[in-house]
Design a protein around this motif. Structure first.
Motif, PDB file in Angstrom:
ATOM      1  N   LEU A   1      57.121  28.992  50.379  1.00 28.00           N
ATOM      2  CA  LEU A   1      55.862  29.625  49.991  1.00 28.00           C
ATOM      3  C   LEU A   1      54.909  28.635  49.325  1.00 28.00           C
ATOM      4  O   LEU A   1      53.705  28.631  49.616  1.00 28.00           O
ATOM      5  N   ALA A   2      55.417  27.786  48.460  1.00 29.72           N
ATOM      6  CA  ALA A   2      54.556  26.814  47.761  1.00 29.72           C
ATOM      7  C   ALA A   2      53.852  25.885  48.741  1.00 29.72           C
ATOM      8  O   ALA A   2      52.658  25.604  48.592  1.00 29.72           O
ATOM      9  N   SER A   3      54.555  25.439  49.763  1.00 30.00           N
ATOM     10  CA  SER A   3      53.919  24.538  50.736  1.00 30.00           C
ATOM     11  C   SER A   3      52.883  25.285  51.576  1.00 30.00           C
ATOM     12  O   SER A   3      51.844  24.720  51.927  1.00 30.00           O
ATOM     13  N   SER A   4      53.144  26.549  51.895  1.00 25.34           N
ATOM     14  CA  SER A   4      52.148  27.350  52.631  1.00 25.34           C
ATOM     15  C   SER A   4      50.868  27.505  51.815  1.00 25.34           C
ATOM     16  O   SER A   4      49.764  27.371  52.339  1.00 25.34           O
ATOM     17  N   ILE A   5      51.044  27.793  50.528  1.00 27.71           N
ATOM     18  CA  ILE A   5      49.876  27.956  49.649  1.00 27.71           C
ATOM     19  C   ILE A   5      49.097  26.649  49.567  1.00 27.71           C
ATOM     20  O   ILE A   5      47.866  26.648  49.643  1.00 27.71           O
ATOM     21  N   ASN A   6      49.809  25.540  49.415  1.00 26.12           N
ATOM     22  CA  ASN A   6      49.138  24.237  49.349  1.00 26.12           C
ATOM     23  C   ASN A   6      48.366  23.929  50.622  1.00 26.12           C
ATOM     24  O   ASN A   6      47.363  23.217  50.583  1.00 26.12           O
ATOM     25  N   GLU A   7      48.814  24.482  51.739  1.00 23.44           N
ATOM     26  CA  GLU A   7      48.131  24.241  53.008  1.00 23.44           C
ATOM     27  C   GLU A   7      46.856  25.073  53.145  1.00 23.44           C
ATOM     28  O   GLU A   7      45.809  24.562  53.508  1.00 23.44           O
ATOM     29  N   PHE A   8      46.937  26.378  52.854  1.00 26.31           N
ATOM     30  CA  PHE A   8      45.770  27.225  53.120  1.00 26.31           C
ATOM     31  C   PHE A   8      44.826  27.408  51.933  1.00 26.31           C
ATOM     32  O   PHE A   8      43.640  27.652  52.120  1.00 26.31           O
ATOM     33  N   ALA A   9      45.304  27.282  50.698  1.00 26.30           N
ATOM     34  CA  ALA A   9      44.453  27.545  49.524  1.00 26.30           C
ATOM     35  C   ALA A   9      43.188  26.696  49.482  1.00 26.30           C
ATOM     36  O   ALA A   9      42.100  27.234  49.245  1.00 26.30           O
ATOM     37  N   PRO A  10      43.261  25.381  49.727  1.00 31.88           N
ATOM     38  CA  PRO A  10      42.023  24.588  49.672  1.00 31.88           C
ATOM     39  C   PRO A  10      40.991  25.003  50.724  1.00 31.88           C
ATOM     40  O   PRO A  10      39.795  24.846  50.511  1.00 31.88           O
ATOM     41  N   LYS A  11      41.447  25.571  51.821  1.00 34.03           N
ATOM     42  CA  LYS A  11      40.533  25.956  52.900  1.00 34.03           C
ATOM     43  C   LYS A  11      39.802  27.266  52.609  1.00 34.03           C
ATOM     44  O   LYS A  11      38.731  27.504  53.160  1.00 34.03           O
ATOM     45  N   ILE A  12      40.407  28.138  51.776  1.00 34.82           N
ATOM     46  CA  ILE A  12      39.778  29.445  51.544  1.00 34.82           C
ATOM     47  C   ILE A  12      39.267  29.639  50.118  1.00 34.82           C
ATOM     48  O   ILE A  12      38.459  30.537  49.879  1.00 34.82           O
ATOM     49  N   THR A  13      39.712  28.822  49.165  1.00 29.73           N
ATOM     50  CA  THR A  13      39.227  28.953  47.784  1.00 29.73           C
ATOM     51  C   THR A  13      37.728  28.657  47.755  1.00 29.73           C
ATOM     52  O   THR A  13      37.246  27.774  48.444  1.00 29.73           O
ATOM     53  N   ASP A  14      37.001  29.421  46.983  1.00 29.61           N
ATOM     54  CA  ASP A  14      35.536  29.374  46.869  1.00 29.61           C
ATOM     55  C   ASP A  14      34.828  29.937  48.103  1.00 29.61           C
ATOM     56  O   ASP A  14      33.618  29.774  48.247  1.00 29.61           O
ATOM     57  N   SER A  15      35.570  30.603  48.973  1.00 32.47           N
ATOM     58  CA  SER A  15      34.974  31.303  50.125  1.00 32.47           C
ATOM     59  C   SER A  15      34.735  32.760  49.754  1.00 32.47           C
ATOM     60  O   SER A  15      35.323  33.281  48.813  1.00 32.47           O
ATOM     61  N   ARG A  16      33.888  33.407  50.524  1.00 36.53           N
ATOM     62  CA  ARG A  16      33.675  34.846  50.363  1.00 36.53           C
ATOM     63  C   ARG A  16      34.532  35.582  51.378  1.00 36.53           C
ATOM     64  O   ARG A  16      34.659  35.152  52.523  1.00 36.53           O
ATOM     65  N   LEU A  17      35.108  36.683  50.931  1.00 33.04           N
ATOM     66  CA  LEU A  17      35.889  37.517  51.838  1.00 33.04           C
ATOM     67  C   LEU A  17      34.916  38.382  52.633  1.00 33.04           C
ATOM     68  O   LEU A  17      34.276  39.270  52.082  1.00 33.04           O
ATOM     69  N   GLN A  18      34.801  38.082  53.913  1.00 34.25           N
ATOM     70  CA  GLN A  18      33.835  38.806  54.734  1.00 34.25           C
ATOM     71  C   GLN A  18      34.362  40.163  55.178  1.00 34.25           C
ATOM     72  O   GLN A  18      33.624  41.137  55.194  1.00 34.25           O
ATOM     73  N   ASN A  19      35.652  40.219  55.542  1.00 34.24           N
ATOM     74  CA  ASN A  19      36.207  41.508  55.957  1.00 34.24           C
ATOM     75  C   ASN A  19      37.723  41.456  55.942  1.00 34.24           C
ATOM     76  O   ASN A  19      38.325  40.398  55.896  1.00 34.24           O
ATOM     77  N   ILE A  20      38.313  42.657  56.012  1.00 38.91           N
ATOM     78  CA  ILE A  20      39.769  42.829  56.067  1.00 38.91           C
ATOM     79  C   ILE A  20      40.058  43.781  57.213  1.00 38.91           C
ATOM     80  O   ILE A  20      39.420  44.836  57.336  1.00 38.91           O
ATOM     81  N   TYR A  21      41.011  43.397  58.053  1.00 30.44           N
ATOM     82  CA  TYR A  21      41.399  44.222  59.201  1.00 30.44           C
ATOM     83  C   TYR A  21      42.892  44.509  59.120  1.00 30.44           C
ATOM     84  O   TYR A  21      43.670  43.648  58.711  1.00 30.44           O
TER      85      TYR A  21
END
Length: 181
Positions: free
Chosen positions: A2-22
């Protein structure tokens, strides 16, 4: 891990706006994040997986009630942080809100998993599945307490779990080996 997954995706989505949830299925959700001209899609499957994807998944024609509740509170909010709670299999997504403080989306990856929406004080607003406590139950649910709307999520328990250094881990193994000899 889990820690490595978070390290992979967190920088790409942090400070982004959540546009929608499906909702892809009753337990699987697709989160669409936007930052300037880039879009990222995060799949969260309760209890089993979390990762970015480029593929377009089939979505339900009508969102379920949990998805609608997430949309109501999180859509257009900025993702402030993504972190693992302690060394437990729990991810905490913090979203900003100028009106109501912040919101936390808590995703648990053990047993059947769970997804919870809490306010800034970790009071549960909505959750994917209610977890009652059975008397005498020694499982994780007894450690965490009941999980229902209006209850406080006990995130402090996960924060108390500390990571070992390699040296500390080696000492623990050596001590246990001596005890078993």
């Amino acid at each position: 891990d889990l820690a490595s997954s978070i390290n992979e995706f967190a920088p790409k989505i942090t400070d982004s706006r959540l546009q929608n949830i499906y909702d892809i299925s009753p337990r699987c959700f697709l989160f669409k994040f936007c930052k300037s001209s880039s879009k990222e899609f995060l799949i969260i499957d309760s209890g089993s997986r979390i990762h970015l994807t480029k593929y377009h998944c089939d979505r339900a024609e009508t969102p379920n009630n949990f998805c609608l509740k997430l949309r109501k509170h999180l859509r257009a909010r900025k993702l402030v942080s993504v972190k693992q709670l302690g060394i437990d299999r729990i991810v905490d997504f913090e979203f900003s809100s100028s009106i109501a403080g912040s919101y936390h989306l808590i995703v648990e990856f053990y047993s059947a998993g769970n997804i919870l929406l809490t306010d800034s004080e970790y009071k549960i607003i909505s959750l994917l599945r209610v977890v009652p406590i059975a008397e005498g139950n020694e499982s994780l649910s007894s450690k965490w307490g009941s999980m229902a709307i209006g209850e406080n999520y006990r995130w402090q328990i996960a924060q108390q779990l500390n990571q070992f250094s390699f040296e500390e881990f080696s000492l623990q193994i050596a001590q246990k080996s001596k005890e078993l000899s």
